[in-house]
Scaffold this motif. Structure first.
Motif, PDB file in Angstrom:
ATOM      1  N   PHE A 170      -3.218  -1.876   9.964  1.00 17.64           N
ATOM      2  CA  PHE A 170      -3.020  -0.745   9.065  1.00 17.64           C
ATOM      3  C   PHE A 170      -4.315  -0.426   8.320  1.00 17.64           C
ATOM      4  O   PHE A 170      -4.761   0.725   8.302  1.00 17.64           O
ATOM      5  CB  PHE A 170      -1.903  -1.038   8.061  1.00 17.64           C
ATOM      6  CG  PHE A 170      -1.636   0.100   7.117  1.00 17.64           C
ATOM      7  CD1 PHE A 170      -0.731   1.089   7.453  1.00 17.64           C
ATOM      8  CD2 PHE A 170      -2.296   0.182   5.888  1.00 17.64           C
ATOM      9  CE1 PHE A 170      -0.483   2.145   6.590  1.00 17.64           C
ATOM     10  CE2 PHE A 170      -2.053   1.234   5.023  1.00 17.64           C
ATOM     11  CZ  PHE A 170      -1.143   2.221   5.369  1.00 17.64           C
ATOM     12  N   ASP A 171      -4.924  -1.439   7.724  1.00 20.66           N
ATOM     13  CA  ASP A 171      -6.167  -1.228   6.972  1.00 20.66           C
ATOM     14  C   ASP A 171      -7.274  -0.699   7.870  1.00 20.66           C
ATOM     15  O   ASP A 171      -7.977   0.251   7.519  1.00 20.66           O
ATOM     16  CB  ASP A 171      -6.611  -2.525   6.292  1.00 20.66           C
ATOM     17  CG  ASP A 171      -5.665  -2.958   5.172  1.00 20.66           C
ATOM     18  OD1 ASP A 171      -4.889  -2.109   4.673  1.00 20.66           O
ATOM     19  OD2 ASP A 171      -5.708  -4.145   4.806  1.00 20.66           O
ATOM     20  N   THR A 172      -7.429  -1.289   9.038  1.00 20.76           N
ATOM     21  CA  THR A 172      -8.467  -0.860   9.979  1.00 20.76           C
ATOM     22  C   THR A 172      -8.213   0.566  10.450  1.00 20.76           C
ATOM     23  O   THR A 172      -9.118   1.403  10.441  1.00 20.76           O
ATOM     24  CB  THR A 172      -8.514  -1.807  11.194  1.00 20.76           C
ATOM     25  OG1 THR A 172      -8.786  -3.129  10.734  1.00 20.76           O
ATOM     26  CG2 THR A 172      -9.575  -1.383  12.187  1.00 20.76           C
ATOM     27  N   ASN A 173      -6.973   0.852  10.859  1.00 17.27           N
ATOM     28  CA  ASN A 173      -6.653   2.189  11.368  1.00 17.27           C
ATOM     29  C   ASN A 173      -6.761   3.256  10.292  1.00 17.27           C
ATOM     30  O   ASN A 173      -7.237   4.361  10.555  1.00 17.27           O
ATOM     31  CB  ASN A 173      -5.262   2.198  12.004  1.00 17.27           C
ATOM     32  CG  ASN A 173      -5.212   1.419  13.291  1.00 17.27           C
ATOM     33  OD1 ASN A 173      -6.224   1.234  13.961  1.00 17.27           O
ATOM     34  ND2 ASN A 173      -4.041   0.939  13.655  1.00 17.27           N
ATOM     35  N   LEU A 174      -6.325   2.950   9.077  1.00 15.69           N
ATOM     36  CA  LEU A 174      -6.440   3.918   7.987  1.00 15.69           C
ATOM     37  C   LEU A 174      -7.910   4.197   7.679  1.00 15.69           C
ATOM     38  O   LEU A 174      -8.306   5.353   7.501  1.00 15.69           O
ATOM     39  CB  LEU A 174      -5.715   3.425   6.737  1.00 15.69           C
ATOM     40  CG  LEU A 174      -5.733   4.391   5.548  1.00 15.69           C
ATOM     41  CD1 LEU A 174      -5.061   5.713   5.904  1.00 15.69           C
ATOM     42  CD2 LEU A 174      -5.051   3.756   4.343  1.00 15.69           C
TER      43      LEU A 174
END
Length: 194
Positions: A170-174
């Protein structure tokens, strides 16, 4: 880290791919090796081979939309972005499939003896098909984050669930989404604050 297997026969491919069930993975076939998976809309396009003027995908998509809308069926209109991509118009979509054999077909489309590639992705993405269908010829990110608070709020439970089950992704994709959005679309929108 990317693992790479070299496979030289259909039977070896089937044996290997059975380890990766289509209920858990998405597949993408490419006829040659590219450095990264990038949608056609986000690749540099300059019109014809000799043209140096940039022709943004949004203009191409708008032109195509105006041209074909009167003759589209309901299904084609609902899935306009996929329809446009099928006809060679650059879109922000990347073709993936649940079928490893379809991916293999596209990997084998090269007319030379160059190797084809099948890429596997864990199927842990958020499905926004219904939102894309709602805005058939608009920048979905702009609609969600700038113009339509209701649709954005409807995504919050899905985003929360994704966050709880895939915090690192989630953090990487966001982070990637925000960087890409600003890189590709910051000049096309203006947000005013008073």
């Amino acid at each position: 880290m990317t693992n790479q297997l070299i496979i030289n026969s259909l039977s070896a491919y089937i044996d290997e791919i059975e380890k990766f069930p289509s209920s858990e993975f998405l597949y993408r076939g490419e006829a040659k090796e590219y450095r990264e998976r990038t949608s056609s809309a986000l690749r540099q396009y300059k019109g014809t081979f000799y043209d140096t003027k940039e022709y943004p995908f949004s203009i191409m998509l708008d032109d195509f939309y105006r041209e074909v809308t009167p003759v589209l069926s309901n299904v084609e209109h609902e899935n306009f972005i996929a329809f446009a991509q099928h006809y060679g118009i650059p879109t922000p979509l990347i073709d993936v499939t649940k079928s490893p054999l379809v991916a293999l077909y596209f990997a084998c489309q090269n007319e030379t003896e160059e190797n084809g590639y099948v890429y596997l992705f864990e199927d842990n993405y958020i499905d926004i098909t219904k939102i894309i269908q709602k805005y058939p010829n608009q920048n979905v990110l702009e609609e969600l984050f700038v113009n339509n608070e209701k649709d954005f709020l409807s995504l919050l439970p899905v985003l929360e669930k994704y966050y709880k089950t895939n915090k690192t992704d989630f953090d990487t994709n966001l982070s990637n989404l925000l960087k890409d959005y600003h890189h590709y679309f910051s000049e096309t929108i203006w947000i005013g604050y008073t």
